[in-house]
Design an enzyme around this catalytic site. Sequence first.
Site, PDB file in Angstrom:
ATOM      1  N   HIS A   1      -9.473   6.362 -51.509  1.00 28.77           N
ATOM      2  CA  HIS A   1      -8.267   5.680 -51.034  1.00 28.77           C
ATOM      3  C   HIS A   1      -8.483   5.240 -49.596  1.00 28.77           C
ATOM      4  CE1 HIS A   1      -5.810   7.739 -54.382  1.00 28.77           C
ATOM      5  NE2 HIS A   1      -6.108   6.506 -54.711  1.00 28.77           N
ATOM      6  N   ALA A   2      -8.369   3.932 -49.393  1.00 25.47           N
ATOM      7  CA  ALA A   2      -8.809   3.322 -48.143  1.00 25.47           C
ATOM      8  C   ALA A   2      -8.142   3.887 -46.893  1.00 25.47           C
ATOM      9  CB  ALA A   2      -8.572   1.816 -48.220  1.00 25.47           C
ATOM     10  N   ARG A   3      -6.843   4.167 -46.958  1.00 26.25           N
ATOM     11  CA  ARG A   3      -6.098   4.477 -45.732  1.00 26.25           C
ATOM     12  C   ARG A   3      -6.195   5.934 -45.308  1.00 26.25           C
ATOM     13  NH1 ARG A   3      -0.326   3.341 -48.702  1.00 26.25           N
ATOM     14  NH2 ARG A   3      -0.264   5.195 -50.022  1.00 26.25           N
ATOM     15  N   GLU A   4      -6.856   6.756 -46.126  1.00 23.94           N
ATOM     16  CA  GLU A   4      -6.871   8.198 -45.847  1.00 23.94           C
ATOM     17  C   GLU A   4      -8.062   8.532 -44.943  1.00 23.94           C
ATOM     18  OE1 GLU A   4      -6.705   9.817 -49.831  1.00 23.94           O
ATOM     19  OE2 GLU A   4      -4.822   8.797 -50.249  1.00 23.94           O
TER      20      GLU A   4
ATOM     21  N   ASN B   1      -8.739   5.272 -58.057  1.00 25.52           N
ATOM     22  CA  ASN B   1      -8.519   6.581 -58.662  1.00 25.52           C
ATOM     23  C   ASN B   1      -7.577   6.527 -59.873  1.00 25.52           C
ATOM     24  OD1 ASN B   1      -9.371   9.235 -58.692  1.00 25.52           O
ATOM     25  ND2 ASN B   1      -7.618   9.958 -57.486  1.00 25.52           N
TER      26      ASN B   1
ATOM     27  N   SER C   1      -6.072  12.547 -48.274  1.00 21.33           N
ATOM     28  CA  SER C   1      -4.978  12.990 -47.421  1.00 21.33           C
ATOM     29  C   SER C   1      -3.739  12.198 -47.830  1.00 21.33           C
ATOM     30  CB  SER C   1      -5.298  12.757 -45.939  1.00 21.33           C
ATOM     31  OG  SER C   1      -5.135  11.390 -45.609  1.00 21.33           O
TER      32      SER C   1
ATOM     33  N   TYR D   1       2.227  14.517 -59.474  1.00 22.87           N
ATOM     34  CA  TYR D   1       2.759  13.560 -60.445  1.00 22.87           C
ATOM     35  C   TYR D   1       1.637  13.220 -61.410  1.00 22.87           C
ATOM     36  CZ  TYR D   1       0.968  11.317 -56.221  1.00 22.87           C
ATOM     37  OH  TYR D   1       0.234  11.032 -55.098  1.00 22.87           O
TER      38      TYR D   1
ATOM     39  N   GLU E   1      -6.198  17.776 -50.721  1.00 25.48           N
ATOM     40  CA  GLU E   1      -5.325  16.893 -49.937  1.00 25.48           C
ATOM     41  C   GLU E   1      -5.188  17.533 -48.566  1.00 25.48           C
ATOM     42  OE1 GLU E   1      -3.793  14.018 -50.626  1.00 25.48           O
ATOM     43  OE2 GLU E   1      -3.769  13.856 -52.829  1.00 25.48           O
TER      44      GLU E   1
HETATM   45 ZN   LIG Z   1      -5.685   9.674 -52.016  1.00 28.28          ZN
END
Ligand SMILES: [Zn+2]
Length: 420
Positions: free
Chosen positions: A182-185, A251, A305, A356, A379
């Site tokens: 995930h790019a922003r993490e 993902n 994260s 979820y 996480e």
């Molecule tokens: Zn993520």
Amino acid sequence: MNMSWLISLLIYPLILITNTEKVSYKGYNMYVISTENEEQGRKLLAVQNQNLKIHFLKQAVNSKLQGLTSVVVSPQSNAAFNAFLRKNNYDFQIITKDFESLLKSEQPRSKRFAVSPNSINFEEYHRHAKINSYLRSLAETYPNITNLLSIGTTTEGRELLGLNISYNDKVKPMILIDAGIHAREWIAPALALYIIQQLVENSNNAKLIKNVDWIVIPLLNPDGYEYTHTTNRLWRKTRSRGKYCFGADPNRNFNFHWGERGSSDDECSDIYRGSKPFSEPEIKAFRDLILRYAANIKLSISLHSFGQLILHPWTYTTNLPANIKELNRLGIHVAETLKNATKANYGVGPVSQVLYYAAGSNIDWIMAVAGINLTYVIELPPQHDNTMQFILPSRFIKDLVSKSFEGIKTFHEYIENVYV
Ligand SMILES: [Zn+2]
């Protein structure tokens, strides 16, 4: 209440992606909203599910939809959104009235940390080119214990690199670590780099590579990651081109219960599953790497994260995997280590129950198809009571990655005890 008037006012900058101008979040308000009952949870979720114009950083968690939700709202929409929250009696906090100023805290305080391509620091977040040059230099400097893995090429032509860390040619149990899907993490690749640095460059950790091999892929989605640096800090997906929007959620792109609950067929959604399983070249490359080493890999860890959680399969169903006891016991053990190191309480459990549904995720495929029974997501925690989430000021990086490494050592200890 009819949401459409509200929704039409809310701006979702992520889908306005035809230009490459940097998205500014000046004057955007960031809210953390607590939902205390199912009705409140449903109303907020309805806003998220039915319309993409609200920027959700994190949705209300758990099956009863209780928990914290973070939203970033444009200045034009703020009054309407605020009124919606008040009318429905949400407990909420405005974290900042200028999200852009929060982003400034991620920049290094000074440039005195600038270093040669042969070394890395944890005072700043590094770009893809720097990460790759560091991996290359390690492979040159430490040929006896490292092997550079070029696993594929991204949509935009970037090279996907990983490092195989192995003490000698003997076949040993292996731990696989990936980050940055995930790019922003941003903190996730930072931790992966720290793990690499500690295993390769810190001779005090020689025991960690004596009986166990490691493969670390520090940045699985470099196109998206670069986009978060150049254009939109809150981008999550890849950068493949769709008909209306860019990117798939990598993902949700794995071929095990692909397209089921917790993924979207709307290509503009943040959880878009992709046009077909393994449509994303990054994920195809990752799949091939895993299959090549599947017989040796005993444990896989995906770094994300934020959440302060240690998660395991399944993501597509709330049924429990056959080895739930072992998964849970090891997860709790790692959580205890992390609590000692960081003072943070980590939750442990299956993704589908703790968070979820997320069908098409890597951990389900890794367990069910690649046959690797110990597969986890970490996480990493937010800071300052949730005010710093994806946006973690650079001054916190070093402390968080060095303490989180203790959890990785606990995973290693288990693999060494059980498989060596
Ligand atoms: Zn993520």
